[in-house]
Design a protein around this motif. Structure first.
Motif, PDB file in Angstrom:
ATOM      1  N   SER A 107       0.824  -1.203   0.000  1.00 13.57           N
ATOM      2  CA  SER A 107       0.000   0.000   0.000  1.00 13.57           C
ATOM      3  C   SER A 107       0.859   1.253   0.000  1.00 13.57           C
ATOM      4  CB  SER A 107      -0.938   0.002   1.206  1.00 13.57           C
ATOM      5  OG  SER A 107      -0.177  -0.026   2.389  1.00 13.57           O
ATOM      6  N   GLY A 108       0.317   2.340  -0.487  1.00 16.05           N
ATOM      7  CA  GLY A 108       1.060   3.595  -0.559  1.00 16.05           C
ATOM      8  C   GLY A 108       0.150   4.759  -0.252  1.00 16.05           C
ATOM      9  N   GLU A 109       0.694   5.932  -0.333  1.00 17.01           N
ATOM     10  CA  GLU A 109      -0.064   7.155  -0.042  1.00 17.01           C
ATOM     11  C   GLU A 109      -1.029   7.454  -1.182  1.00 17.01           C
ATOM     12  OE1 GLU A 109       0.426   9.473   2.707  1.00 17.01           O
ATOM     13  OE2 GLU A 109       1.248   7.582   3.478  1.00 17.01           O
ATOM     14  N   TYR A 110      -2.125   8.147  -0.841  1.00 12.49           N
ATOM     15  CA  TYR A 110      -3.011   8.642  -1.894  1.00 12.49           C
ATOM     16  C   TYR A 110      -2.371   9.884  -2.500  1.00 12.49           C
ATOM     17  CZ  TYR A 110      -6.407   5.559   0.275  1.00 12.49           C
ATOM     18  OH  TYR A 110      -7.046   4.472   0.784  1.00 12.49           O
ATOM     19  N   THR A 111      -2.487  10.044  -3.795  1.00 13.78           N
ATOM     20  CA  THR A 111      -1.915  11.194  -4.492  1.00 13.78           C
ATOM     21  C   THR A 111      -3.040  11.920  -5.230  1.00 13.78           C
ATOM     22  OG1 THR A 111      -1.577  10.076  -6.595  1.00 13.78           O
ATOM     23  CG2 THR A 111       0.137   9.765  -4.922  1.00 13.78           C
ATOM     24  N   PRO A 112      -2.738  13.059  -5.822  1.00 15.76           N
ATOM     25  CA  PRO A 112      -3.774  13.736  -6.614  1.00 15.76           C
ATOM     26  C   PRO A 112      -4.281  12.874  -7.769  1.00 15.76           C
ATOM     27  CG  PRO A 112      -1.953  15.223  -6.178  1.00 15.76           C
ATOM     28  CD  PRO A 112      -1.517  13.870  -5.699  1.00 15.76           C
ATOM     29  N   GLU A 113      -3.504  11.850  -8.138  1.00 16.00           N
ATOM     30  CA  GLU A 113      -3.901  10.965  -9.238  1.00 16.00           C
ATOM     31  C   GLU A 113      -4.847   9.857  -8.781  1.00 16.00           C
ATOM     32  OE1 GLU A 113      -2.903  11.401 -12.529  1.00 16.00           O
ATOM     33  OE2 GLU A 113      -2.330  13.295 -11.580  1.00 16.00           O
ATOM     34  N   THR A 114      -4.941   9.665  -7.459  1.00 20.06           N
ATOM     35  CA  THR A 114      -5.755   8.567  -6.928  1.00 20.06           C
ATOM     36  C   THR A 114      -7.215   8.747  -7.341  1.00 20.06           C
ATOM     37  OG1 THR A 114      -4.276   8.425  -5.037  1.00 20.06           O
ATOM     38  CG2 THR A 114      -6.416   7.335  -4.826  1.00 20.06           C
ATOM     39  N   ARG A 115      -7.841   7.648  -7.745  1.00 22.34           N
ATOM     40  CA  ARG A 115      -9.235   7.702  -8.185  1.00 22.34           C
ATOM     41  C   ARG A 115     -10.037   6.583  -7.532  1.00 22.34           C
ATOM     42  NH1 ARG A 115      -7.566  11.694  -9.663  1.00 22.34           N
ATOM     43  NH2 ARG A 115      -7.647  12.747 -11.670  1.00 22.34           N
ATOM     44  N   ILE A 116     -11.348   6.820  -7.488  1.00 23.73           N
ATOM     45  CA  ILE A 116     -12.252   5.739  -7.087  1.00 23.73           C
ATOM     46  C   ILE A 116     -12.995   5.300  -8.343  1.00 23.73           C
ATOM     47  CG2 ILE A 116     -14.204   5.062  -5.636  1.00 23.73           C
ATOM     48  CD1 ILE A 116     -13.439   7.314  -3.706  1.00 23.73           C
ATOM     49  N   VAL A 117     -12.795   4.049  -8.720  1.00 23.96           N
ATOM     50  CA  VAL A 117     -13.524   3.503  -9.866  1.00 23.96           C
ATOM     51  C   VAL A 117     -14.790   2.853  -9.312  1.00 23.96           C
ATOM     52  CG1 VAL A 117     -13.462   1.866 -11.788  1.00 23.96           C
ATOM     53  CG2 VAL A 117     -11.375   3.073 -11.096  1.00 23.96           C
ATOM     54  N   VAL A 165     -22.376  -7.714  -8.334  1.00 19.58           N
ATOM     55  CA  VAL A 165     -23.592  -8.428  -7.940  1.00 19.58           C
ATOM     56  C   VAL A 165     -24.094  -7.916  -6.598  1.00 19.58           C
ATOM     57  CG1 VAL A 165     -23.305 -10.551  -9.223  1.00 19.58           C
ATOM     58  CG2 VAL A 165     -22.141 -10.275  -7.036  1.00 19.58           C
ATOM     59  N   ASN A 166     -23.225  -7.277  -5.816  1.00 19.46           N
ATOM     60  CA  ASN A 166     -23.633  -6.721  -4.530  1.00 19.46           C
ATOM     61  C   ASN A 166     -23.963  -5.239  -4.619  1.00 19.46           C
ATOM     62  OD1 ASN A 166     -23.308  -9.097  -2.973  1.00 19.46           O
ATOM     63  ND2 ASN A 166     -21.097  -8.818  -3.145  1.00 19.46           N
ATOM     64  N   GLY A 167     -24.248  -4.765  -5.791  1.00 17.74           N
ATOM     65  CA  GLY A 167     -24.574  -3.358  -5.945  1.00 17.74           C
ATOM     66  C   GLY A 167     -23.339  -2.539  -6.269  1.00 17.74           C
ATOM     67  N   MET A 168     -23.440  -1.218  -6.140  1.00 15.51           N
ATOM     68  CA  MET A 168     -22.329  -0.348  -6.481  1.00 15.51           C
ATOM     69  C   MET A 168     -21.214  -0.458  -5.454  1.00 15.51           C
ATOM     70  SD  MET A 168     -23.967   2.917  -8.406  1.00 15.51           S
ATOM     71  CE  MET A 168     -23.632   4.137  -7.347  1.00 15.51           C
ATOM     72  N   VAL A 169     -19.980  -0.542  -5.923  1.00 14.14           N
ATOM     73  CA  VAL A 169     -18.821  -0.610  -5.041  1.00 14.14           C
ATOM     74  C   VAL A 169     -17.743   0.294  -5.634  1.00 14.14           C
ATOM     75  CG1 VAL A 169     -17.026  -2.109  -4.069  1.00 14.14           C
ATOM     76  CG2 VAL A 169     -19.347  -2.988  -4.337  1.00 14.14           C
ATOM     77  N   GLY A 170     -17.042   1.020  -4.769  1.00 15.53           N
ATOM     78  CA  GLY A 170     -15.943   1.858  -5.233  1.00 15.53           C
ATOM     79  C   GLY A 170     -14.612   1.126  -5.057  1.00 15.53           C
ATOM     80  N   LEU A 171     -13.729   1.234  -6.044  1.00 13.69           N
ATOM     81  CA  LEU A 171     -12.407   0.609  -5.954  1.00 13.69           C
ATOM     82  C   LEU A 171     -11.361   1.723  -6.016  1.00 13.69           C
ATOM     83  CD1 LEU A 171     -12.951  -2.228  -8.605  1.00 13.69           C
ATOM     84  CD2 LEU A 171     -13.259  -2.404  -6.130  1.00 13.69           C
ATOM     85  N   ILE A 172     -10.501   1.797  -5.003  1.00 14.69           N
ATOM     86  CA  ILE A 172      -9.468   2.836  -5.018  1.00 14.69           C
ATOM     87  C   ILE A 172      -8.285   2.352  -5.846  1.00 14.69           C
ATOM     88  CG2 ILE A 172      -7.895   4.216  -3.598  1.00 14.69           C
ATOM     89  CD1 ILE A 172      -9.846   3.890  -1.298  1.00 14.69           C
ATOM     90  N   VAL A 173      -7.924   3.149  -6.849  1.00 22.04           N
ATOM     91  CA  VAL A 173      -6.775   2.812  -7.695  1.00 22.04           C
ATOM     92  C   VAL A 173      -5.813   4.004  -7.715  1.00 22.04           C
ATOM     93  CG1 VAL A 173      -8.212   1.304  -9.113  1.00 22.04           C
ATOM     94  CG2 VAL A 173      -7.806   3.664  -9.836  1.00 22.04           C
ATOM     95  N   ASP A 174      -4.577   3.756  -8.087  1.00 22.44           N
ATOM     96  CA  ASP A 174      -3.578   4.829  -8.018  1.00 22.44           C
ATOM     97  C   ASP A 174      -3.728   5.850  -9.131  1.00 22.44           C
ATOM     98  OD1 ASP A 174      -2.579   3.848  -5.732  1.00 22.44           O
ATOM     99  OD2 ASP A 174      -1.014   2.651  -6.681  1.00 22.44           O
ATOM    100  N   ALA A 175      -4.138   5.376 -10.301  1.00 23.48           N
ATOM    101  CA  ALA A 175      -4.357   6.301 -11.405  1.00 23.48           C
ATOM    102  C   ALA A 175      -5.096   5.563 -12.500  1.00 23.48           C
ATOM    103  CB  ALA A 175      -3.013   6.821 -11.959  1.00 23.48           C
ATOM    104  N   VAL A 176      -5.960   6.276 -13.206  1.00 18.89           N
ATOM    105  CA  VAL A 176      -6.629   5.665 -14.349  1.00 18.89           C
ATOM    106  C   VAL A 176      -5.889   6.137 -15.576  1.00 18.89           C
ATOM    107  CG1 VAL A 176      -8.742   5.598 -15.695  1.00 18.89           C
ATOM    108  CG2 VAL A 176      -8.855   5.522 -13.205  1.00 18.89           C
ATOM    109  N   SER A 177      -5.421   5.204 -16.417  1.00 19.72           N
ATOM    110  CA  SER A 177      -4.587   5.650 -17.522  1.00 19.72           C
ATOM    111  C   SER A 177      -5.347   5.771 -18.831  1.00 19.72           C
ATOM    112  CB  SER A 177      -3.371   4.742 -17.680  1.00 19.72           C
ATOM    113  OG  SER A 177      -3.772   3.456 -18.053  1.00 19.72           O
ATOM    114  N   GLU A 178      -6.147   4.770 -19.191  1.00 14.86           N
ATOM    115  CA  GLU A 178      -6.807   4.881 -20.498  1.00 14.86           C
ATOM    116  C   GLU A 178      -7.910   3.850 -20.663  1.00 14.86           C
ATOM    117  OE1 GLU A 178      -2.791   3.088 -21.436  1.00 14.86           O
ATOM    118  OE2 GLU A 178      -3.680   3.469 -23.409  1.00 14.86           O
ATOM    119  N   VAL A 179      -8.679   4.060 -21.732  1.00 14.71           N
ATOM    120  CA  VAL A 179      -9.680   3.086 -22.144  1.00 14.71           C
ATOM    121  C   VAL A 179      -9.164   2.478 -23.435  1.00 14.71           C
ATOM    122  CG1 VAL A 179     -12.027   2.811 -23.011  1.00 14.71           C
ATOM    123  CG2 VAL A 179     -11.587   4.323 -21.074  1.00 14.71           C
TER     124      VAL A 179
END
Lengths: 166, 702
Positions: free
Chosen positions: A80-90, A95-109
């Motif tokens: 684990s590491g620190e949250y940065t300005p790049e940190t996002r919640i996806v 199946v259990n409804g909406m869930v947020g996943l913390i990731v370090d950065a979203v790069s692309e689709v």
């Protein structure tokens, strides 16, 4: 929202292409089926749930909805590491409804051709890979395809002892 | 006729249909109740029509669910009313008597759908009475104004805007439209007819007024002066295509004659229509107008059925609004402290006014929506007389049931949940509370026992009390039982004060009834009742006096969507403790803390309460730092058990909107959900019951 289709679950890997969102955990690249992704938001205040599993960061208020948030680094065993300005919640639909996943950065689709994807065991044999459903070999890097339902197990199994105690 | 009383009945409906049927039946029966007595003497056609329609509706709905007796009785009533309506039979007192007798029977019959037991109402006799009345000798009064053609007033200049059309050859038609008697929503049909007229031409004048029709005030008849290039046949065909239109009559009126007044169709069965006095150059006809208005005091009129889900949705939205309001108030305070001395004070005043207004409107909106979900508790209480009677017969007891406060309203979600616990408590009261007639006589009491069920509101709670004048709770037997079952030591059981012992009836696995009966079951009752009530954030208490009787009081929040809570903070997290559980909150300095057997106990009003650190009890294992300037203690109860929770700060009372933690987190120990705070972050709602129970389980080894 319907459960995302995971053709790879049973019948090997799909011959067609996969449409995914690619994000980073530490220095590694991971991907989620774009169908499962509801939205991506900046890091926001998260309220811890006492007694929850170490990888459950807590709950957050997503425009009036209470959404549980998982620290994907902890869940996937990445240091684990620190949250940065790049940190996002996806925010994903599971199946259990909406869930947020913390990731370090979203790069692309991206669209990844099926032939570039291999089963996880072929590359990382021996590693605990219940969270992965495949590895995509791109020209410049490897991308691990997350198995959403493996990462987010059903509440009934994980919390059976807790609800009995209550 | 051999009585069929007590025979089980089956109806063709599920629970949702049942509710719909009962709501509708109640509405129509109430309408009949209020208007039948007015029928006697002067047969106002509009009133007769309304009564006829109510009977017709009841006939339809009872036939739909397969309630043959009810359908057949309403059919007989409808037949009589039809004769009155057509002027074949004057509504004399014997007619009204027979109809009222039928109405009384209808109430009982409608209730059979709930009890599913034949109440033994002799509908054949009632139907025979009705038919006898129909053949009676009282001469039919001629229907009022049946032969006189109604006169419709045309405001001066009504056709002026259409002069050009008329000059280009458009015709002017007087159109009279009748909606079918069995149409459920004539106002909508009238509106559709008007729309149709507008699509084929222009309705220069409408009776009733266009505004009345457009605002849903249309009845079973409307008329209009139509300017169109279509023919009479085309107009008739177009309007008849609208559903539920029973009759269309159309006549061309030369534009020059369409001023002042127009004569309607001579054979019109009903009177003309109201006209608003603001229509230029006309006078309102009050007698006619009154006939069309609902009679004063009619309650069961202006209602619309709304899907509960939609109301839930509205409630959620209002919940969001409430949160935004709180947020806005905080922003205002911050602005206030920053800008107080600047020259922006006028702007700030403006902002404050707007915020205050928004707050008022939001409160009002929340209140109104909550009220729209409310139903009188009558729907539950009305089932009880039957139940009590049945149970009393089974147990060989004589019981009179008195109910009060039927008009008390509460949220329909609560109504749905309250019924089973109430039924259970009543069964217990009859089975265990009330003595046999012999026993009562021996004790110098009247043979017939009395059970009263009373409902009332107080603040944001509803209270339901079930009181009997029976033998009271046998506390000696309860003390014996808890020891026998190994739930308590003999010493502890004997030392417990009397008022605490009676609460043990809510303990799981206890039943003091000497025999297991099919009425009260096997001691699985009262603890489940308590669990159900507490799940709704309610409380249940019991008090009893030997030989005098028992009273059970249920306290429930008016709604389940929001709850009043004491907000506290502990180890950096904000928690909401439902106010219904809180007995006291105090600073540690004022607290009388003792250490008993290594555990911290709070002495409060002659009781020793175990002290629990709220954050730790919920499983917060982060490093705990108590504030250096003192902490606070919140005493909370669950049934007869109490505990004192240590928290860092008291943050005041607040209405909180309850939100689930979601499936992934599932049911968690000590938490029932989350709520959104004024600053947009989340607070956790504490489940006091489970925390207090856990504490009790640790204190009393089973």
């Amino acid at each position: 929202m319907a459960r995302p289709e995971h053709a790879a679950d049973t019948a090997g890997l799909p011959a067609s292409e996969e449409h995914v969102v690619i994000f980073k955990l530490a220095d590694e690249y991971y991907a989620l089926d774009i169908q499962a992704v509801q939205e991506i938001v900046r890091m926001q205040t998260i309220t811890a749930i006492p007694g929850a599993d170490y990888w459950v960061e807590g709950i957050t208020n997503l425009r009036g909805r209470v959404v549980p948030v998982v620290d994907l680094r902890k869940r996937c065993g990445v240091p684990s590491g620190e949250y940065t300005p790049e940190t996002r919640i996806v925010v994903v639909n599971s199946v259990n409804g909406m869930v947020g996943l913390i990731v370090d950065a979203v790069s692309e689709v991206m669209r990844i051709p099926g032939e570039q994807i291999e089963p996880p065991s072929a590359i990382v044999a021996g590693v605990d890979n219940v969270y992965l459903r495949g590895i995509a070999k791109l020209e410049d890097r490897l991308v691990s395809l997350i198995d959403l339902e493996g990462v987010l197990p059903a509440a009934v199994e994980e919390y059976a002892d807790v609800s009995r105690a209550a | 006729m051999a009585s069929t009383r007590g025979r089980p009945l089956q109806f063709d409906l599920d629970d949702d249909d049942l509710k719909l049927f009962l709501e509708e039946a109640e509405e129509q029966i109430e309408l009949l109740d209020q208007s039948l007595v007015q029928l006697e003497g002067e047969p106002d056609p509009a009133l007769v029509q309304r009564i006829f329609r109510a009977a017709h509706t009841l006939k339809g709905s009872s036939a739909t669910i397969g309630h043959k007796k009810m359908a057949s009785l309403t059919h007989a009533m409808e037949t009589v009313l039809d004769a009155v309506r057509q002027g074949r039979r004057a509504p004399t007192s014997d007619v009204v008597d027979a109809l009222l007798a039928g109405l009384d029977a209808l109430r009982v019959l409608a209730n059979e759908v709930v009890t599913r037991v034949d109440s033994g109402v002799e509908t054949e006799r009632l139907e025979a009475d009705l038919m006898a009345v129909l053949d009676g000798e009282a001469p039919a009064a001629p229907p009022p104004e049946a032969s006189a053609a109604p006169v419709y007033q045309v405001p001066a200049g009504a056709l002026d805007p259409y002069r050009e059309d008329i000059e280009q050859g458009h015709g002017t038609y007087f159109v009279d439209v009748t909606i079918a008697d069995d149409c459920q929503l004539p106002s909508i049909r009238c509106y559709q007819v008007l729309q149709e007229m507008e699509s084929i031409g222009k309705a220069a004048v409408c009776w009733p007024d266009r505004e009345v029709i457009e605002s849903g005030g249309g009845e079973y008849r409307m008329a209009a002066l139509l300017v169109t290039h279509h023919t009479e046949q085309q107009i008739t065909a177009a309007l008849k295509a609208v559903s539920d239109v029973a009759d269309v009559r159309c006549r061309q009126v030369p534009a020059a004659e369409a001023t002042g007044s127009i004569e309607g169709f001579r054979d019109a069965p009903r009177p003309a229509f109201e006209q608003r006095s603001d229509a230029a150059g006309t006078q309102r006809d009050d007698a006619v107008l009154d006939g069309l208005r609902p009679p004063a005091g009619r309650k069961a009129s202006q209602s619309v059925r709304i899907d509960v889900e939609r109301l839930d949705g509205l409630m959620n939205l209002v919940g969001e609004l409430v949160i935004d309001r709180t947020r806005l108030q905080q922003v205002r305070e911050q602005l206030n402290s920053v800008l107080r001395d600047s020259n922006l004070s006028e702007l700030l005043d403006n902002f404050e006014e707007t915020t205050a207004h928004l707050a008022r409107v939001t409160d009002e909106l929340q209140d109104q929506i909550m009220r729209s979900r409310m139903l009188p508790v009558r729907s539950v209480l009305s089932r009880l007389p039957r139940l009590v009677r049945d149970v009393a017969v089974k147990c060989g007891k004589k019981v009179e049931l008195i109910t009060a406060g039927e008009e008390t309203e509460l949220d329909r979600s609560v109504i749905e949940e309250i019924s089973d616990p109430l039924v259970h408590i009543l069964r217990n009261a009859v089975d265990h509370g009330i003595e046999s007639p012999e026993e009562r006589r021996a004790a110098g009491k009247p043979e017939t026992g009395t059970i009263s069920v009373t409902a009332w509101n107080q603040e944001t709670y509803i209270y339901l009390s079930v009181r009997d004048d029976g033998r009271g709770i046998d506390t000696a037997a309860l003390r014996r039982k808890v020891v026998e079952k190994g739930l308590m030591t003999r010493e502890a059981a004997e030392a417990a004060p009397e008022d605490q012992v009676v609460q043990w009836i809510f303990m799981p696995g206890l039943s003091t009834a000497k025999q297991i009966t099919d009425v009260s079951g096997r001691g699985v009752g009262m603890d489940i009742v308590r669990t159900n009530i507490e799940r709704l954030n309610g409380q249940i208490t019991v008090s009893s006096a030997p030989g005098k009787g028992t009273e059970v009081i249920i306290q429930l929040p008016l709604t389940l969507a929001t709850t009043k809570a004491l907000m506290v903070s502990a180890n950096g997290t904000v928690y909401a403790i439902p106010l219904v559980s809180v007995t006291e909150a105090l600073a540690d300095r004022g607290a009388d803390v003792h250490t008993v057997g290594g555990r911290k106990m709070l002495r409060l009003r002659q009781r020793l309460l175990p002290m629990i650190d709220l954050a730790a009890a919920l499983g917060d294992h982060r490093p705990r730092v108590l504030p250096t300037d003192g902490y606070f203690v919140v005493a909370a109860r669950h049934g007869d058990r109490q505990a004192a929770f240590i928290v860092d700060r008291l943050l005041g009372e607040q209405d909180v909107v309850v939100k689930s933690l979601g499936d992934m987190l599932g049911a968690r120990k000590g938490l029932t959900g989350a709520t959104i705070l004024g600053d947009g972050t989340l607070g956790l709602i504490v489940d006091i019951a489970s925390l207090v129970n856990e504490q009790a389980a640790m204190a009393v080894p089973a």
